[in-house]
Scaffold this active site. Structure first.
Site, mmCIF file in Angstrom:
data_model
loop_
_atom_site.group_PDB
_atom_site.id
_atom_site.type_symbol
_atom_site.label_atom_id
_atom_site.label_comp_id
_atom_site.label_asym_id
_atom_site.label_seq_id
_atom_site.Cartn_x
_atom_site.Cartn_y
_atom_site.Cartn_z
ATOM 1 N N ARG A 55 0.912 -1.097 0.264
ATOM 2 C CA ARG A 55 -0.082 -0.075 0.062
ATOM 3 C C ARG A 55 0.635 1.074 0.008
ATOM 4 N NH1 ARG A 55 -3.943 -0.966 5.088
ATOM 5 N NH2 ARG A 55 -2.923 0.615 5.936
ATOM 6 N N ARG A 102 4.385 4.258 12.311
ATOM 7 C CA ARG A 102 3.337 3.742 12.475
ATOM 8 C C ARG A 102 3.134 2.970 13.617
ATOM 9 N NH1 ARG A 102 1.027 1.674 7.175
ATOM 10 N NH2 ARG A 102 -0.691 0.906 8.265
HETATM 11 P P1 AMP Z 1 -5.350 1.581 9.502
HETATM 12 O O1 AMP Z 1 -5.188 0.834 7.434
HETATM 13 O O2 AMP Z 1 -6.196 0.887 9.208
HETATM 14 O O3 AMP Z 1 -3.839 1.165 9.378
HETATM 15 O O4 AMP Z 1 -5.185 3.451 8.851
HETATM 16 C C1 AMP Z 1 -4.010 4.231 7.956
HETATM 17 C C2 AMP Z 1 -3.833 5.307 7.872
HETATM 18 O O5 AMP Z 1 -5.087 5.707 8.599
HETATM 19 C C3 AMP Z 1 -2.960 5.695 10.249
HETATM 20 O O6 AMP Z 1 -2.095 5.231 9.793
HETATM 21 C C4 AMP Z 1 -3.865 6.086 10.377
HETATM 22 O O7 AMP Z 1 -2.788 7.743 9.358
HETATM 23 C C5 AMP Z 1 -5.052 6.994 9.826
HETATM 24 N N1 AMP Z 1 -6.377 6.405 10.849
HETATM 25 C C6 AMP Z 1 -6.843 5.027 10.592
HETATM 26 N N2 AMP Z 1 -7.810 5.181 11.448
HETATM 27 C C7 AMP Z 1 -7.531 6.591 12.327
HETATM 28 C C8 AMP Z 1 -8.190 6.905 13.789
HETATM 29 N N3 AMP Z 1 -9.304 6.073 14.438
HETATM 30 N N4 AMP Z 1 -6.890 8.062 14.295
HETATM 31 C C9 AMP Z 1 -5.785 9.041 13.557
HETATM 32 N N5 AMP Z 1 -5.898 7.694 12.220
HETATM 33 C C10 AMP Z 1 -6.373 7.061 11.634
#
Ligand code: AMP
Length: 181
Positions: free
Chosen positions: A129, A140
């Site tokens: 990704r 992250r």
């Molecule tokens: P994920 O697919 O859940 O790993 O999310 C990808 C990215 O989206 C993360 O690295 C954050 O930048 C953003 N993100 C997703 N969920 C949240 C959340 N609850 N609060 C803040 N940023 C989020």
């Protein structure tokens, strides 16, 4: 059934949430998916979120909370949901409690997927990704340790935490998850 999925990035939350949501016929609500779609479509939310997502940082709480509030008020959430990627810090967890209280809802349990860090990095590098390059992955994981990992104790103290070994083949994890619920 209302579930919250916790775990570091790359732990398999999204894969397991998609499978379980299909089996139980409830929506899989992924803040990451919603944000990626908003970024691709260049919506106002996407434009504000993009730099944070690209850097591996959390998107500001105000934005994420507003999008969750709107999503949880959709009619398809009546019979349940799986939250994947929200809450991601204590302030979001507190806000979720308030939001659910105002909607006269509660969650049934919180599932924490455990996977060793070196496996997470390997998985994310293989996923390809845009936010899966090495620098962003490292950031992250740091953000997860600093902001999200404290939620494990937060939910454990409420006696609603289930732990799943996420370092197994996908089907094995799905089976363990089903048995634990
Ligand atoms: P994920 O697919 O859940 O790993 O999310 C990808 C990215 O989206 C993360 O690295 C954050 O930048 C953003 N993100 C997703 N969920 C949240 C959340 N609850 N609060 C803040 N940023 C989020």
């Amino acid at each position: 059934m209302r579930l919250i999925f916790l775990g570091p990035p790359g732990a398999g939350k999204g894969t397991q949430a998609a499978t379980l949501a299909e089996l139980r016929q409830i929506p899989h609500i992924s803040t990451g998916d919603i944000l990626r779609k908003a970024i691709a479509n260049q919506t106002p939310l996407g434009l504000q979120a993009k730099s944070h997502v690209d850097a591996g940082e959390l998107v500001p709480d105000t934005l994420v909370i507003a999008l969750m509030k709107e999503r949880l008020e959709q009619p398809d959430t009546k019979n349940g949901w799986i939250l994947d990627g929200f809450p991601r810090n204590l302030s979001q967890a507190d806000t979720l409690d308030q939001l659910l209280q105002s909607m006269r809802q509660t969650y049934d349990c919180v599932v924490n997927f455990e996977v060793p860090t070196e496996v997470l990095v390997e998985r994310m590098l293989g996923r390809g990704r845009k936010d899966d390059n090495e620098a962003t992955i490292r950031r992250r994981l740091e953000v997860y340790q600093e902001e999200t990992a404290p939620l494990i104790n937060f939910y454990q103290s409420r006696q609603c935490l289930k732990v799943i070994d996420g370092n197994c083949p996908v089907d094995t994890v799905t089976q363990a998850l089903q048995e634990s619920l």
